[in-house]
Design a protein around this motif. Sequence first.
Motif, PDB file in Angstrom:
ATOM      1  N   TYR A 181     -75.382  49.425  18.543  1.00  0.00           N
ATOM      2  CA  TYR A 181     -74.606  49.376  19.779  1.00  0.00           C
ATOM      3  C   TYR A 181     -73.341  50.223  19.643  1.00  0.00           C
ATOM      4  O   TYR A 181     -73.030  51.060  20.499  1.00  0.00           O
ATOM      5  CB  TYR A 181     -74.235  47.927  20.104  1.00  0.00           C
ATOM      6  CG  TYR A 181     -73.339  47.751  21.310  1.00  0.00           C
ATOM      7  CD1 TYR A 181     -73.886  47.617  22.579  1.00  0.00           C
ATOM      8  CD2 TYR A 181     -71.962  47.726  21.172  1.00  0.00           C
ATOM      9  CE1 TYR A 181     -73.065  47.454  23.700  1.00  0.00           C
ATOM     10  CE2 TYR A 181     -71.133  47.571  22.280  1.00  0.00           C
ATOM     11  CZ  TYR A 181     -71.688  47.433  23.531  1.00  0.00           C
ATOM     12  OH  TYR A 181     -70.885  47.281  24.623  1.00  0.00           O
ATOM     13  N   ALA A 182     -72.605  50.004  18.554  1.00  0.00           N
ATOM     14  CA  ALA A 182     -71.365  50.752  18.343  1.00  0.00           C
ATOM     15  C   ALA A 182     -71.641  52.246  18.240  1.00  0.00           C
ATOM     16  O   ALA A 182     -70.922  53.073  18.827  1.00  0.00           O
ATOM     17  CB  ALA A 182     -70.673  50.255  17.075  1.00  0.00           C
ATOM     18  N   GLY A 183     -72.707  52.600  17.511  1.00  0.00           N
ATOM     19  CA  GLY A 183     -73.042  54.002  17.340  1.00  0.00           C
ATOM     20  C   GLY A 183     -73.355  54.711  18.646  1.00  0.00           C
ATOM     21  O   GLY A 183     -73.073  55.903  18.801  1.00  0.00           O
ATOM     22  N   SER A 184     -73.930  53.989  19.586  1.00  0.00           N
ATOM     23  CA  SER A 184     -74.228  54.571  20.894  1.00  0.00           C
ATOM     24  C   SER A 184     -72.960  55.079  21.561  1.00  0.00           C
ATOM     25  O   SER A 184     -72.918  56.179  22.134  1.00  0.00           O
ATOM     26  CB  SER A 184     -74.900  53.526  21.793  1.00  0.00           C
ATOM     27  OG  SER A 184     -76.042  52.978  21.176  1.00  0.00           O
ATOM     28  N   TYR A 185     -71.906  54.288  21.489  1.00  0.00           N
ATOM     29  CA  TYR A 185     -70.648  54.661  22.127  1.00  0.00           C
ATOM     30  C   TYR A 185     -69.855  55.668  21.307  1.00  0.00           C
ATOM     31  O   TYR A 185     -69.128  56.503  21.866  1.00  0.00           O
ATOM     32  CB  TYR A 185     -69.821  53.401  22.412  1.00  0.00           C
ATOM     33  CG  TYR A 185     -70.364  52.644  23.599  1.00  0.00           C
ATOM     34  CD1 TYR A 185     -69.982  52.978  24.895  1.00  0.00           C
ATOM     35  CD2 TYR A 185     -71.312  51.634  23.429  1.00  0.00           C
ATOM     36  CE1 TYR A 185     -70.504  52.315  25.986  1.00  0.00           C
ATOM     37  CE2 TYR A 185     -71.840  50.967  24.512  1.00  0.00           C
ATOM     38  CZ  TYR A 185     -71.444  51.305  25.793  1.00  0.00           C
ATOM     39  OH  TYR A 185     -71.978  50.652  26.887  1.00  0.00           O
ATOM     40  N   VAL A 186     -69.990  55.616  19.988  1.00  0.00           N
ATOM     41  CA  VAL A 186     -69.337  56.613  19.148  1.00  0.00           C
ATOM     42  C   VAL A 186     -69.891  58.005  19.460  1.00  0.00           C
ATOM     43  O   VAL A 186     -69.141  58.970  19.658  1.00  0.00           O
ATOM     44  CB  VAL A 186     -69.545  56.289  17.656  1.00  0.00           C
ATOM     45  CG1 VAL A 186     -69.108  57.462  16.773  1.00  0.00           C
ATOM     46  CG2 VAL A 186     -68.755  55.045  17.281  1.00  0.00           C
ATOM     47  N   LEU A 187     -71.219  58.116  19.513  1.00  0.00           N
ATOM     48  CA  LEU A 187     -71.828  59.415  19.812  1.00  0.00           C
ATOM     49  C   LEU A 187     -71.446  59.899  21.206  1.00  0.00           C
ATOM     50  O   LEU A 187     -71.169  61.084  21.418  1.00  0.00           O
ATOM     51  CB  LEU A 187     -73.346  59.319  19.673  1.00  0.00           C
ATOM     52  CG  LEU A 187     -73.849  59.195  18.238  1.00  0.00           C
ATOM     53  CD1 LEU A 187     -75.310  58.787  18.204  1.00  0.00           C
ATOM     54  CD2 LEU A 187     -73.655  60.504  17.488  1.00  0.00           C
ATOM     55  N   ALA A 188     -71.417  58.986  22.171  1.00  0.00           N
ATOM     56  CA  ALA A 188     -70.993  59.365  23.524  1.00  0.00           C
ATOM     57  C   ALA A 188     -69.540  59.838  23.515  1.00  0.00           C
ATOM     58  O   ALA A 188     -69.182  60.779  24.224  1.00  0.00           O
ATOM     59  CB  ALA A 188     -71.170  58.183  24.469  1.00  0.00           C
ATOM     60  N   ALA A 189     -68.709  59.190  22.711  1.00  0.00           N
ATOM     61  CA  ALA A 189     -67.303  59.598  22.612  1.00  0.00           C
ATOM     62  C   ALA A 189     -67.192  61.016  22.060  1.00  0.00           C
ATOM     63  O   ALA A 189     -66.384  61.819  22.538  1.00  0.00           O
ATOM     64  CB  ALA A 189     -66.532  58.625  21.724  1.00  0.00           C
ATOM     65  N   PHE A 190     -68.016  61.346  21.047  1.00  0.00           N
ATOM     66  CA  PHE A 190     -68.002  62.699  20.504  1.00  0.00           C
ATOM     67  C   PHE A 190     -68.351  63.714  21.597  1.00  0.00           C
ATOM     68  O   PHE A 190     -67.764  64.791  21.680  1.00  0.00           O
ATOM     69  CB  PHE A 190     -69.017  62.845  19.367  1.00  0.00           C
ATOM     70  CG  PHE A 190     -68.688  62.053  18.135  1.00  0.00           C
ATOM     71  CD1 PHE A 190     -67.387  61.653  17.853  1.00  0.00           C
ATOM     72  CD2 PHE A 190     -69.683  61.690  17.237  1.00  0.00           C
ATOM     73  CE1 PHE A 190     -67.092  60.929  16.712  1.00  0.00           C
ATOM     74  CE2 PHE A 190     -69.397  60.976  16.096  1.00  0.00           C
ATOM     75  CZ  PHE A 190     -68.098  60.580  15.826  1.00  0.00           C
ATOM     76  N   GLY A 191     -69.332  63.347  22.431  1.00  0.00           N
ATOM     77  CA  GLY A 191     -69.730  64.249  23.502  1.00  0.00           C
ATOM     78  C   GLY A 191     -68.640  64.438  24.537  1.00  0.00           C
ATOM     79  O   GLY A 191     -68.373  65.560  24.986  1.00  0.00           O
ATOM     80  N   ALA A 192     -67.986  63.341  24.938  1.00  0.00           N
ATOM     81  CA  ALA A 192     -66.897  63.439  25.906  1.00  0.00           C
ATOM     82  C   ALA A 192     -65.739  64.245  25.337  1.00  0.00           C
ATOM     83  O   ALA A 192     -65.136  65.074  26.026  1.00  0.00           O
ATOM     84  CB  ALA A 192     -66.427  62.034  26.304  1.00  0.00           C
ATOM     85  N   ASN A 193     -65.435  64.014  24.069  1.00  0.00           N
ATOM     86  CA  ASN A 193     -64.357  64.758  23.421  1.00  0.00           C
ATOM     87  C   ASN A 193     -64.652  66.252  23.377  1.00  0.00           C
ATOM     88  O   ASN A 193     -63.750  67.081  23.552  1.00  0.00           O
ATOM     89  CB  ASN A 193     -64.149  64.209  22.009  1.00  0.00           C
ATOM     90  CG  ASN A 193     -63.097  64.974  21.229  1.00  0.00           C
ATOM     91  OD1 ASN A 193     -63.409  65.901  20.484  1.00  0.00           O
ATOM     92  ND2 ASN A 193     -61.842  64.590  21.398  1.00  0.00           N
ATOM     93  N   ALA A 194     -65.914  66.596  23.166  1.00  0.00           N
ATOM     94  CA  ALA A 194     -66.291  68.004  23.023  1.00  0.00           C
ATOM     95  C   ALA A 194     -65.980  68.817  24.274  1.00  0.00           C
ATOM     96  O   ALA A 194     -65.685  70.011  24.184  1.00  0.00           O
ATOM     97  CB  ALA A 194     -67.777  68.122  22.687  1.00  0.00           C
ATOM     98  N   ILE A 195     -66.037  68.193  25.444  1.00  0.00           N
ATOM     99  CA  ILE A 195     -65.740  68.932  26.672  1.00  0.00           C
ATOM    100  C   ILE A 195     -64.323  68.654  27.174  1.00  0.00           C
ATOM    101  O   ILE A 195     -63.994  68.949  28.324  1.00  0.00           O
ATOM    102  CB  ILE A 195     -66.760  68.612  27.786  1.00  0.00           C
ATOM    103  CG1 ILE A 195     -66.743  67.117  28.135  1.00  0.00           C
ATOM    104  CG2 ILE A 195     -68.162  69.064  27.383  1.00  0.00           C
ATOM    105  CD1 ILE A 195     -67.546  66.803  29.394  1.00  0.00           C
ATOM    106  N   GLY A 196     -63.490  68.066  26.318  1.00  0.00           N
ATOM    107  CA  GLY A 196     -62.091  67.902  26.668  1.00  0.00           C
ATOM    108  C   GLY A 196     -61.735  66.643  27.415  1.00  0.00           C
ATOM    109  O   GLY A 196     -60.592  66.499  27.868  1.00  0.00           O
ATOM    110  N   ARG A 197     -62.663  65.692  27.522  1.00  0.00           N
ATOM    111  CA  ARG A 197     -62.359  64.426  28.198  1.00  0.00           C
ATOM    112  C   ARG A 197     -61.822  63.444  27.153  1.00  0.00           C
ATOM    113  O   ARG A 197     -62.483  62.483  26.770  1.00  0.00           O
ATOM    114  CB  ARG A 197     -63.604  63.881  28.880  1.00  0.00           C
ATOM    115  CG  ARG A 197     -64.137  64.824  29.959  1.00  0.00           C
ATOM    116  CD  ARG A 197     -65.212  64.184  30.791  1.00  0.00           C
ATOM    117  NE  ARG A 197     -65.713  65.094  31.795  1.00  0.00           N
ATOM    118  CZ  ARG A 197     -66.531  64.767  32.784  1.00  0.00           C
ATOM    119  NH1 ARG A 197     -66.949  63.506  32.891  1.00  0.00           N
ATOM    120  NH2 ARG A 197     -66.940  65.644  33.660  1.00  0.00           N
TER     121      ARG A 197
END
Length: 402
Positions: free
Chosen positions: A87-103
């Motif tokens: 569960y935690a990993g799902s949101y960690v990976l999503a966070a990496f993706g959001a960070n990558a585009i500057g969000r």
Amino acid sequence: TMSIREIWAGIGLVRARGFAGRFTEASQVLDRVLAAPALAGLPQLLLLAKGTRVFVDGNLGDDEAVERGLQELRQAEPKSIEHNYVYAGSYVLAAFGANAIGRLAQAAELILHGGGGEHLPHLQMVDRVYGYELLVEDALARGDAAAALLWAERAESLPVERHHMAAAAAGRIRARVAVHQRDTVVGIRESSDAGTLAALVGGELEVLRARIIESSARATSGDRVRGIDALEETARRANSTGAAAVRNWGERELAAHGRRLRNVPGHGWDSLTPAQKVIARLAASGLRNREIATALFVSEKTVESHVAAVLGALGTTNRVGIGRELGGDEIDPVFGSKVTPRQREVAILVARGLSNSAISQSLSISEKTVEKHVADMFDRLKVRTRSALAAQVRGVPVAGDS
């Protein structure tokens, strides 16, 4: 059709390919995973796959796909679900993706949600350091230096010494804070060391990110020409592997220094002609243009033209870079007793495309010592060029007697 075991393996491969900077390949694997019928009946695994999709799309620079993916992530979360590492990993990976585009604010929110609060207790140690890095970046972007220092202190307290990727992330945090405090000397040193640690274990994405920080700091510190050149090279490397978000970051840093990215490369290996692919492999194995021309019964000028096209398509500036693109990032040289442990480290960094000067700084040894190590390895391994040495590091058969 993919079994549950293959779905798990597929998601693991996607993350591995992603951290190796090979997001085009990662996306292709993930498409197969998400199309697997078995995934629909596995809510936690589906959530992880959705988070992984955001991670990949963000690093591919697809803003719309990230927004859509975040909505799907929220919709995919069951009302009753175990808050475990998946569960935690799902949101960690999503966070990496959001960070990558500057969000950055959105990335920080996702990390805190998946991590279980400010101390990120639900995350394993490596992801915790990555999480603190995102939180530091968000705080600095908001101008909240006190919050950035707090997150940095929490990252510093973690035992990362035995894990290269975690230690590299901690180094990038120190570099970011130092650069924000206008201490470019520390920023350059910490980001250079972070890139070296990541390179030693094949973390190409982390190498690229460290080099963006280092190169921009150099351009600010007065070493402008070298910094700008390094920013351009890093952006091209990122572009050639599909790490569009890092390329965009490099372009933004170049713009901040009054420059723009020139000559963005073509379309990778698939854009090469059959003849160019043959020449690329020979060049990467260590043969010189004259030797390639003799082997293929063509003129040396024809070889020069093809090599130039290969360099442009693969987004690199030298033959070692060709080998890096063809061989990927799976470096685990086995030289036995032929080289010393220090020479092994130097050889790995040569294969990563670092110059003698960069290797000197990364390993805290003199450039003259690096030159001696390289020359000694040429003699011990019976090679004559850096590209041939890099080929041996990657386990690629060396053409001819080079």
